[in-house]
Design a protein around this motif. Sequence first.
Motif, PDB file in Angstrom:
ATOM      1  N   ALA A  36       1.013  -1.153   0.016  1.00  0.00           N
ATOM      2  CA  ALA A  36      -0.039  -0.030  -0.102  1.00  0.00           C
ATOM      3  C   ALA A  36       0.927   1.361  -0.160  1.00  0.00           C
ATOM      4  N   PRO A  37       1.527   1.302   0.613  1.00  0.00           N
ATOM      5  CA  PRO A  37       2.796   3.116   0.250  1.00  0.00           C
ATOM      6  C   PRO A  37       3.874   2.876  -0.772  1.00  0.00           C
ATOM      7  N   ASN A  38       3.536   1.402  -1.383  1.00  0.00           N
ATOM      8  CA  ASN A  38       4.562   1.769  -2.379  1.00  0.00           C
ATOM      9  C   ASN A  38       3.477   2.395  -3.347  1.00  0.00           C
ATOM     10  N   LEU A  39       1.876   1.836  -3.546  1.00  0.00           N
ATOM     11  CA  LEU A  39       1.393   2.558  -4.614  1.00  0.00           C
ATOM     12  C   LEU A  39       0.884   3.792  -4.404  1.00  0.00           C
ATOM     13  N   VAL A  40       0.913   3.992  -3.313  1.00  0.00           N
ATOM     14  CA  VAL A  40       0.986   5.640  -3.088  1.00  0.00           C
ATOM     15  C   VAL A  40       1.728   6.378  -3.165  1.00  0.00           C
ATOM     16  N   ALA A  41       2.807   5.512  -2.870  1.00  0.00           N
ATOM     17  CA  ALA A  41       4.215   6.368  -3.161  1.00  0.00           C
ATOM     18  C   ALA A  41       4.178   7.028  -4.587  1.00  0.00           C
ATOM     19  N   ALA A  42       4.089   6.044  -5.699  1.00  0.00           N
ATOM     20  CA  ALA A  42       3.987   6.377  -7.230  1.00  0.00           C
ATOM     21  C   ALA A  42       2.364   7.006  -7.174  1.00  0.00           C
TER      22      ALA A  42
END
Length: 473
Positions: free
Chosen positions: A275-281
Amino acid sequence: MVSTHPTTAPPRALLPTLVLLTSITALVSSLGAPLVPTVAEAYDVRLTTAQWSLTAALLAGAVSTPVVGRFASGRLRRPTILVGLGVVTLGTLVSALSATLGASDGAFAALVAGRALQGVGMALLPLAIAVARDVLAGERQERAIALLSVTTVAGAGLGYPVTAVVAELGGLGAAYALGGVLSGVTLLLAWRHLPGSATVAPARVDWAGAVLLSAAMLAVLLAVSEGEVWGWASVRTLGLGGAGLLALVVWVRWTLRSATPLVDLRLAVRPGVAAPNLVAAVAGLGMYALLTLVVVLVRTDEPGFGLGRSVVVAGLILVPYSLMSVLGNQLALLVRARLGSRWLLPTGCSMFLAATLSLGLFHDHLWQASLAMTLGGAGSGFTFSSLAVLMVPHLPAAETGSAVAFNQVLRYLGFTVGSALSVALMAAYGGGADGFRAALLTLASVWVVAGVGAVLLDRAAAPPTRDPAQISP
């Protein structure tokens, strides 16, 4: 395995040094954005060419971050941070000297080279977070990681008005010289206060994977940044973009088979990290699109569209964004304590969504743009301060630097794509007020994707197992 938890109290100056390190490198890396029109005039180049004074730093940050992140698990961490700060300082000096050479191809090439060196500083955040994880514990650790995460955004936001004012008063050379002084002071403080990690062996770097990833990102970002000039349907744009995507596929296959991968992709999609990786992008794309378009609004003076203000005003319009990023960090800590961590990312995305819709629908006055930046800043503090905090409890200590570095890469890719895509969308919708409004309403959809994705992925994440040494007494 050697414990990474502190056995002695860290020096008082350590956290201020880490905060200064992340904020100053973010500020220096942001020196290109408000100066692009000034660069075009000073070096006698097209505006699209002058844009490379920003793109070069973003490219260098995206390329160097995963490589530098591998050093975060061993005794090379401290020297890597010091060398990185030295490279940033050198880059500011090269850029400042280029401003004294007059309008020539050589002078502009020196500026771009200096900006690329400055972009290496963007890779230092994961190392700073790894230091905080090693020497702090419990609530102090969580607060420090959240603060370090948001200072990159606040520093970049502060860089816009600082750059604009200094350049207005002293010229381009003065703006870059100020960056050199600030990064030099940070280097001295880091030399004095940063601890080493002598008991842990350095991680091996997958150089073949680094070359593949660098080539893939470089090709894709070149296609995105130059697509408007070359033509989005041109052979050059499509060929370069396709080659970059192909290289990315090859890199993924190589990484999954490597015994010592540059980035652990299996770890990147683990529950609690995905989830943090998706939101980062997605948030990187939406954030830079918002910042780019508000500057376009403030600087443009066309019939029926634009506020027609100076570069200084365009810089100052982002002060509310920078200040609210810091306040948003504090609000995120309060929400996490009262309601739990699952509300952090959806709340931040909702604030960004409100800012994007607000600017798209109401942009006839400067105060309306300031209100949108205030909302966006709060969303920025909520979102970006939460990413590393949410990831770290789900990560092995030895992989913290690499995993956070990959999260940074996704953010930087989003930054670059958002900056180019926002202008392209506005042009595709016909430009002017109608194109501006349609572009922002379209970009608002990315925040819906990010918020919904964060909720769905969070449901699959098991509660992290906390080490007793990390829990406050």
